[in-house]
Design a protein around this motif. Structure first.
Motif, PDB file in Angstrom:
ATOM      1  N   GLU A  70       0.678  -1.366  -0.073  1.00 23.46           N
ATOM      2  CA  GLU A  70      -0.103   0.002   0.094  1.00 23.46           C
ATOM      3  C   GLU A  70       1.062   1.303   0.051  1.00 23.46           C
ATOM      4  O   GLU A  70       0.673   2.293  -0.645  1.00 23.46           O
ATOM      5  CB  GLU A  70      -0.984  -0.021   1.306  1.00 23.46           C
ATOM      6  CG  GLU A  70      -2.027   0.606   1.085  1.00 23.46           C
ATOM      7  CD  GLU A  70      -2.849   0.607  -0.218  1.00 23.46           C
ATOM      8  OE1 GLU A  70      -3.077   1.504  -0.913  1.00 23.46           O
ATOM      9  OE2 GLU A  70      -3.401  -0.586  -0.285  1.00 23.46           O
ATOM     10  N   LEU A  71       2.022   1.209   0.819  1.00 26.18           N
ATOM     11  CA  LEU A  71       2.806   2.164   0.611  1.00 26.18           C
ATOM     12  C   LEU A  71       3.460   2.610  -0.461  1.00 26.18           C
ATOM     13  O   LEU A  71       3.544   3.733  -1.231  1.00 26.18           O
ATOM     14  CB  LEU A  71       3.915   2.103   1.711  1.00 26.18           C
ATOM     15  CG  LEU A  71       3.429   2.180   3.419  1.00 26.18           C
ATOM     16  CD1 LEU A  71       4.913   1.849   4.165  1.00 26.18           C
ATOM     17  CD2 LEU A  71       3.208   3.660   3.637  1.00 26.18           C
ATOM     18  N   PHE A  72       3.645   1.667  -1.223  1.00 29.24           N
ATOM     19  CA  PHE A  72       4.487   1.835  -2.723  1.00 29.24           C
ATOM     20  C   PHE A  72       3.544   2.123  -3.600  1.00 29.24           C
ATOM     21  O   PHE A  72       3.731   2.973  -4.393  1.00 29.24           O
ATOM     22  CB  PHE A  72       5.068   0.475  -2.994  1.00 29.24           C
ATOM     23  CG  PHE A  72       6.400   0.515  -2.576  1.00 29.24           C
ATOM     24  CD1 PHE A  72       7.523   0.756  -3.071  1.00 29.24           C
ATOM     25  CD2 PHE A  72       6.792  -0.534  -1.381  1.00 29.24           C
ATOM     26  CE1 PHE A  72       8.900   0.835  -2.475  1.00 29.24           C
ATOM     27  CE2 PHE A  72       8.038  -0.803  -0.870  1.00 29.24           C
ATOM     28  CZ  PHE A  72       9.072  -0.108  -1.158  1.00 29.24           C
ATOM     29  N   VAL A  73       2.142   1.596  -3.357  1.00 30.81           N
ATOM     30  CA  VAL A  73       1.037   2.130  -4.478  1.00 30.81           C
ATOM     31  C   VAL A  73       0.826   3.474  -4.234  1.00 30.81           C
ATOM     32  O   VAL A  73       0.704   4.235  -5.234  1.00 30.81           O
ATOM     33  CB  VAL A  73      -0.414   1.284  -4.081  1.00 30.81           C
ATOM     34  CG1 VAL A  73      -1.449   1.979  -4.636  1.00 30.81           C
ATOM     35  CG2 VAL A  73      -0.130  -0.120  -4.348  1.00 30.81           C
ATOM     36  N   THR A  74       0.910   4.047  -3.126  1.00 33.24           N
ATOM     37  CA  THR A  74       0.472   5.545  -3.109  1.00 33.24           C
ATOM     38  C   THR A  74       1.521   6.432  -2.855  1.00 33.24           C
ATOM     39  O   THR A  74       1.400   7.540  -3.569  1.00 33.24           O
ATOM     40  CB  THR A  74      -0.409   5.678  -1.449  1.00 33.24           C
ATOM     41  OG1 THR A  74       0.258   5.004  -0.455  1.00 33.24           O
ATOM     42  CG2 THR A  74      -1.673   5.002  -1.694  1.00 33.24           C
ATOM     43  N   LEU A  75       2.931   6.045  -2.425  1.00 33.33           N
ATOM     44  CA  LEU A  75       3.715   7.135  -2.465  1.00 33.33           C
ATOM     45  C   LEU A  75       4.689   6.830  -3.465  1.00 33.33           C
ATOM     46  O   LEU A  75       5.468   7.702  -3.800  1.00 33.33           O
ATOM     47  CB  LEU A  75       4.654   7.081  -1.063  1.00 33.33           C
ATOM     48  CG  LEU A  75       3.652   7.027   0.129  1.00 33.33           C
ATOM     49  CD1 LEU A  75       4.439   6.480   1.544  1.00 33.33           C
ATOM     50  CD2 LEU A  75       3.434   8.431   0.190  1.00 33.33           C
ATOM     51  N   LYS A  76       4.630   5.772  -4.195  1.00 34.09           N
ATOM     52  CA  LYS A  76       5.547   5.537  -5.348  1.00 34.09           C
ATOM     53  C   LYS A  76       6.873   6.168  -5.546  1.00 34.09           C
ATOM     54  O   LYS A  76       7.486   5.414  -4.456  1.00 34.09           O
ATOM     55  CB  LYS A  76       4.813   6.449  -6.797  1.00 34.09           C
ATOM     56  CG  LYS A  76       3.295   5.971  -6.945  1.00 34.09           C
ATOM     57  CD  LYS A  76       2.619   6.467  -8.414  1.00 34.09           C
ATOM     58  CE  LYS A  76       1.301   6.125  -8.150  1.00 34.09           C
ATOM     59  NZ  LYS A  76       0.859   4.688  -8.079  1.00 34.09           N
TER      60      LYS A  76
END
Length: 212
Positions: A70-76
């Protein structure tokens, strides 16, 4: 949100696994709805969540892996600096965990590959995965490395001579792996690279006939 973040970090540092779960869920919710709040303490958050990936309690481990996704999805690309560490830990989970954890780890690796700077993901996979002694780790890393390479494209990959040569050697090695899936990914890499003249030349120069 700021208060929730502080609470989440406190819960994550607790020894109580239910509180850890609560902390992970809170971070996940914040990532989905107030991602900007996370940016000021991103390193701390990433370390705290990554630490729980190796939890002996599989429920916590699974939650941590999903939260990282989720962190990678939103913070890219804001997560670029965390890639090396996270990839290393996730690949570790691919071979010494229950199947549902392995699956989650591979899914999150896929998310990382899709969302961060491709060259960062590629370096992490090359360093931590494709030369790993464990067959499942090599297979998983090869699968995601192929995706990154396809994203970057042969022309760009050929642009850095040292990297190009290293990639070619890796692809040849993977194409000879003992696992059929890994061999398949290796051959696909080679096939893609051979579309470019530079890689064709490199192959003739640097790989002996014996390797092929």
């Amino acid at each position: 949100p700021q208060k929730l973040l502080l609470s989440a970090l406190a819960w994550l540092s607790s020894d109580n696994w239910e509180l850890k779960e609560k902390g992970l869920l809170s971070i996940k919710c914040l990532a989905m709805s107030h991602s900007k709040v996370l940016l000021c303490r991103l390193r701390e958050i990433s370390l705290a969540v990554t630490k729980e990936v190796t939890s002996l309690r599989s429920k916590v481990s699974h939650s941590a892996i999903v939260t990282l996704g989720e962190l990678f999805v939103t913070l890219k690309k804001d997560m670029d600096s965390e890639v090396d560490e996270v990839v290393q830990v996730l690949l570790q989970m691919v071979w010494n965990s229950p199947e549902f954890i392995q699956k989650a780890a591979s899914q999150t690796l896929g998310i990382i590959v899709e969302n961060v700077t491709p060259s960062r993901a590629m370096t992490a996979l090359m360093d931590s995965g494709v030369q790993h002694r464990h067959v499942l780790v090599r297979k998983c890393a090869a699968k995601h490395l192929l995706t990154v390479m396809e994203k970057i494209g042969a022309t760009k990959l050929a642009g850095t001579p040292l990297r190009a040569e290293k990639l070619l050697r890796l692809a040849v090695k993977l194409a000879q792996d003992c696992h059929k899936d890994t061999r398949y990914y290796g051959w696909k890499m080679l096939h893609m690279l051979m579309d470019h003249q530079k890689f064709k030349r490199l192959l003739k120069q640097s790989v002996s006939a014996h390797d092929l």
